[in-house]
Design a protein around this motif. Structure first.
Motif, PDB file in Angstrom:
ATOM      1  N   ALA A 177       0.726  -1.173   0.087  1.00 14.07           N
ATOM      2  CA  ALA A 177      -0.068  -0.242   0.002  1.00 14.07           C
ATOM      3  C   ALA A 177       0.897   1.385   0.069  1.00 14.07           C
ATOM      4  CB  ALA A 177      -0.870   0.101   1.059  1.00 14.07           C
ATOM      5  N   LEU A 178       1.970   1.286   0.689  1.00 12.40           N
ATOM      6  CA  LEU A 178       2.727   2.509   0.826  1.00 12.40           C
ATOM      7  C   LEU A 178       3.587   2.564  -0.666  1.00 12.40           C
ATOM      8  CD1 LEU A 178       4.233   4.634   2.604  1.00 12.40           C
ATOM      9  CD2 LEU A 178       5.689   3.031   3.213  1.00 12.40           C
ATOM     10  N   ARG A 179       3.997   1.644  -1.227  1.00 13.38           N
ATOM     11  CA  ARG A 179       4.624   1.538  -2.651  1.00 13.38           C
ATOM     12  C   ARG A 179       3.599   2.209  -3.534  1.00 13.38           C
ATOM     13  NH1 ARG A 179       7.154  -3.311  -5.506  1.00 13.38           N
ATOM     14  NH2 ARG A 179       5.020  -3.878  -5.885  1.00 13.38           N
ATOM     15  N   LYS A 180       2.288   1.859  -3.386  1.00 13.73           N
ATOM     16  CA  LYS A 180       1.379   2.427  -4.404  1.00 13.73           C
ATOM     17  C   LYS A 180       1.149   4.018  -4.066  1.00 13.73           C
ATOM     18  CE  LYS A 180      -3.569   1.964  -5.745  1.00 13.73           C
ATOM     19  NZ  LYS A 180      -4.637   0.981  -5.642  1.00 13.73           N
ATOM     20  N   ALA A 181       1.124   4.445  -2.677  1.00 19.57           N
ATOM     21  CA  ALA A 181       0.948   5.803  -2.431  1.00 19.57           C
ATOM     22  C   ALA A 181       2.197   6.681  -2.890  1.00 19.57           C
ATOM     23  CB  ALA A 181       0.839   6.040  -0.870  1.00 19.57           C
ATOM     24  N   ASN A 182       3.248   6.070  -2.636  1.00 18.31           N
ATOM     25  CA  ASN A 182       4.443   6.670  -3.233  1.00 18.31           C
ATOM     26  C   ASN A 182       4.465   6.479  -4.887  1.00 18.31           C
ATOM     27  OD1 ASN A 182       5.761   6.773  -0.807  1.00 18.31           O
ATOM     28  ND2 ASN A 182       6.939   4.862  -1.033  1.00 18.31           N
ATOM     29  N   ASN A 183       4.070   5.639  -5.532  1.00 17.22           N
ATOM     30  CA  ASN A 183       3.943   5.799  -7.167  1.00 17.22           C
ATOM     31  C   ASN A 183       3.190   6.997  -7.440  1.00 17.22           C
ATOM     32  OD1 ASN A 183       5.745   3.722  -7.260  1.00 17.22           O
ATOM     33  ND2 ASN A 183       3.882   2.199  -7.578  1.00 17.22           N
ATOM     34  N   ALA A 184       2.020   7.064  -6.591  1.00 22.16           N
ATOM     35  CA  ALA A 184       0.999   8.178  -6.827  1.00 22.16           C
ATOM     36  C   ALA A 184       1.512   9.561  -6.637  1.00 22.16           C
ATOM     37  CB  ALA A 184      -0.173   7.917  -6.008  1.00 22.16           C
ATOM     38  N   GLY A 185       2.500   9.601  -5.470  1.00 18.98           N
ATOM     39  CA  GLY A 185       2.982  10.854  -5.139  1.00 18.98           C
ATOM     40  C   GLY A 185       4.096  11.352  -6.168  1.00 18.98           C
ATOM     41  N   GLN A 186       4.704  10.399  -6.589  1.00 21.13           N
ATOM     42  CA  GLN A 186       5.687  10.629  -7.502  1.00 21.13           C
ATOM     43  C   GLN A 186       5.189  11.396  -8.874  1.00 21.13           C
ATOM     44  OE1 GLN A 186       7.854   6.864  -7.878  1.00 21.13           O
ATOM     45  NE2 GLN A 186       9.851   8.033  -6.928  1.00 21.13           N
ATOM     46  N   THR A 187       3.713  10.692  -9.414  1.00 18.65           N
ATOM     47  CA  THR A 187       3.382  10.999 -10.562  1.00 18.65           C
ATOM     48  C   THR A 187       2.769  12.434 -10.627  1.00 18.65           C
ATOM     49  OG1 THR A 187       2.624   8.810 -10.852  1.00 18.65           O
ATOM     50  CG2 THR A 187       1.515  10.441 -11.982  1.00 18.65           C
ATOM     51  N   ALA A 188       1.990  12.905  -9.263  1.00 17.83           N
ATOM     52  CA  ALA A 188       1.529  14.071  -8.789  1.00 17.83           C
ATOM     53  C   ALA A 188       2.614  14.940  -9.087  1.00 17.83           C
ATOM     54  CB  ALA A 188       0.671  13.916  -7.610  1.00 17.83           C
ATOM     55  N   SER A 189       3.685  14.557  -8.245  1.00  9.07           N
ATOM     56  CA  SER A 189       4.834  15.696  -8.337  1.00  9.07           C
ATOM     57  C   SER A 189       5.292  15.950  -9.730  1.00  9.07           C
ATOM     58  CB  SER A 189       6.006  15.069  -7.537  1.00  9.07           C
ATOM     59  OG  SER A 189       6.971  16.102  -7.188  1.00  9.07           O
ATOM     60  N   LEU A 190       5.483  14.986 -10.333  1.00 12.18           N
ATOM     61  CA  LEU A 190       6.091  15.412 -11.875  1.00 12.18           C
ATOM     62  C   LEU A 190       5.270  16.266 -12.661  1.00 12.18           C
ATOM     63  CD1 LEU A 190       7.536  11.987 -12.809  1.00 12.18           C
ATOM     64  CD2 LEU A 190       8.809  13.940 -12.245  1.00 12.18           C
ATOM     65  N   ALA A 191       3.820  15.926 -12.509  1.00 16.18           N
ATOM     66  CA  ALA A 191       2.754  16.680 -13.413  1.00 16.18           C
ATOM     67  C   ALA A 191       2.665  18.013 -12.720  1.00 16.18           C
ATOM     68  CB  ALA A 191       1.364  15.916 -13.058  1.00 16.18           C
ATOM     69  N   SER A 192       2.823  18.255 -11.276  1.00 21.54           N
ATOM     70  CA  SER A 192       2.998  19.642 -10.880  1.00 21.54           C
ATOM     71  C   SER A 192       4.107  20.446 -11.366  1.00 21.54           C
ATOM     72  CB  SER A 192       2.823  19.634  -9.493  1.00 21.54           C
ATOM     73  OG  SER A 192       2.752  20.722  -8.819  1.00 21.54           O
ATOM     74  N   SER A 193       5.308  19.887 -11.382  1.00 24.69           N
ATOM     75  CA  SER A 193       6.641  20.528 -11.821  1.00 24.69           C
ATOM     76  C   SER A 193       6.350  20.689 -13.260  1.00 24.69           C
ATOM     77  CB  SER A 193       7.744  19.744 -11.522  1.00 24.69           C
ATOM     78  OG  SER A 193       8.011  19.123 -10.080  1.00 24.69           O
ATOM     79  N   ALA A 194       5.817  20.025 -14.006  1.00 24.49           N
ATOM     80  CA  ALA A 194       5.735  20.191 -15.436  1.00 24.49           C
ATOM     81  C   ALA A 194       4.659  21.306 -15.580  1.00 24.49           C
ATOM     82  CB  ALA A 194       5.331  19.033 -16.235  1.00 24.49           C
ATOM     83  N   SER A 195       3.644  21.419 -14.904  1.00 31.70           N
ATOM     84  CA  SER A 195       2.653  22.599 -15.057  1.00 31.70           C
ATOM     85  C   SER A 195       3.301  23.826 -14.480  1.00 31.70           C
ATOM     86  CB  SER A 195       1.360  22.133 -14.061  1.00 31.70           C
ATOM     87  OG  SER A 195       0.691  23.099 -14.269  1.00 31.70           O
TER      88      SER A 195
END
Length: 302
Positions: A177-195
């Motif tokens: 569950a924690l690995r899934k949360a990390n993956n989601a956090g990384q995706t959101a972080s990359l999207a935010s940085s790009a935006s």
């Protein structure tokens, strides 16, 4: 004359009563010995419920017999210890095993088995302590938004074959569950940085804007986080090559993976918590070692 007859009759009756008493005592003693022998045989065969019944039967033949009571209590304690271990109540299991081991003049077979189990339980409890420490570290890194570092810490758990054993299934589920949360956090972080980068570069050409956004996204993460994002983003598994998905040159199908999960589960390992690639690796390693998947799971995944 009559007195003589009565004397003879009394002697005959006494002999009959004495003979019956002796015969009954002898039969009861034989039944007691048979029950005790059958109980010991049942222990040897690991039929503990049968063993309990035999020792209880022996107690009926010889009330308050210390030997039968000792064997019965020791067997019951061992069964309680086994149940506690199956329920993942390690402290309780350890206490019961210690009592079985320390029983004087009881079953030496149970004493030896309890001693072996104690070593196993102590190892399990030590592993639990180590795994919890790593999981807590990964959770702290997640809360600090260090998703890549958190996944790297989780790798230490997932790369340990013992972590897949059924004794740690609760911790394994938490780690997934924690690995899934990390993956989601990384995706959101990359999207935010790009935006953010795209908005700041809106006055530049589209080519320049695209280049800047990519550069900014990479700069927002450490090298460890970038590597982890590449491995985890959009999936709960590492990216694998075509060869890593094959067995003897043929692609491992979804049906093969599903069948393998059932086999691994039957061997006592939590295959449902394993990723598809973990199952493929198990199939490949079993084939490489010329072993059945069940034998491989019992020897290397438990």
């Amino acid at each position: 004359m009559k007195k003589w007859v009565w004397v003879v009759a009394t002697i005959v009756v006494a002999l009959l009563i004495g003979g019956y008493a002796y015969s009954n005592h002898h039969a009861t003693a034989k039944e007691y010995q048979a029950a005790m022998a059958n109980g010991r045989t049942a222990i040897q065969s690991k039929h503990y419920t049968q063993a309990e019944s035999y020792f209880q039967n022996a107690l009926k033949r010889r009330l308050n017999d210390k030997t039968a009571q000792r064997y019965l209590t020791q067997t019951q304690r061992f069964v309680s210890a086994e149940d506690a271990l199956d329920d993942l109540h390690f402290a309780s299991a350890q206490t019961h095993y210690q009592t079985v081991r320390d029983t004087k003049n009881g079953s030496q077979i149970l004493t030896k088995r309890a001693q072996d189990r104690l070593k196993q339980v102590k190892t399990i409890r030590s592993n639990v302590k180590q795994f919890k420490k790593l999981l807590t570290k990964a959770q702290d890194q997640n809360e600090a938004l260090n998703y890549g570092q958190s996944n790297t810490t989780l790798d230490e758990l997932f790369n340990n074959s013992k972590f897949r054993q059924r004794y740690y299934k609760n911790l394994y589920s938490q780690a997934l569950a924690l690995r899934k949360a990390n993956n989601a956090g990384q995706t959101a972080s990359l999207a935010s940085s790009a935006s953010s980068t795209a908005a700041a570069s809106s006055s530049e050409s589209s080519a320049t804007s695209s280049s800047t956004a990519t550069s900014s996204s990479s700069a927002s993460l450490t090298s460890s986080e970038q590597a982890a994002a590449k491995n985890y983003s959009g999936s709960n598994e590492y990216t694998v090559t075509k060869k890593q998905k094959e067995l003897n040159g043929k692609t491992i199908t979804a049906d093969q993976i599903a069948s393998a999960r059932k086999t691994i589960n039957a061997a006592g390992v939590q295959a449902d918590a394993m990723s598809d690639q973990d199952v493929r690796v198990a199939l490949q390693q079993a084939n490489k070692k010329d072993m059945s998947l069940s034998a491989y799971a019992k020897q290397y995944l438990q």
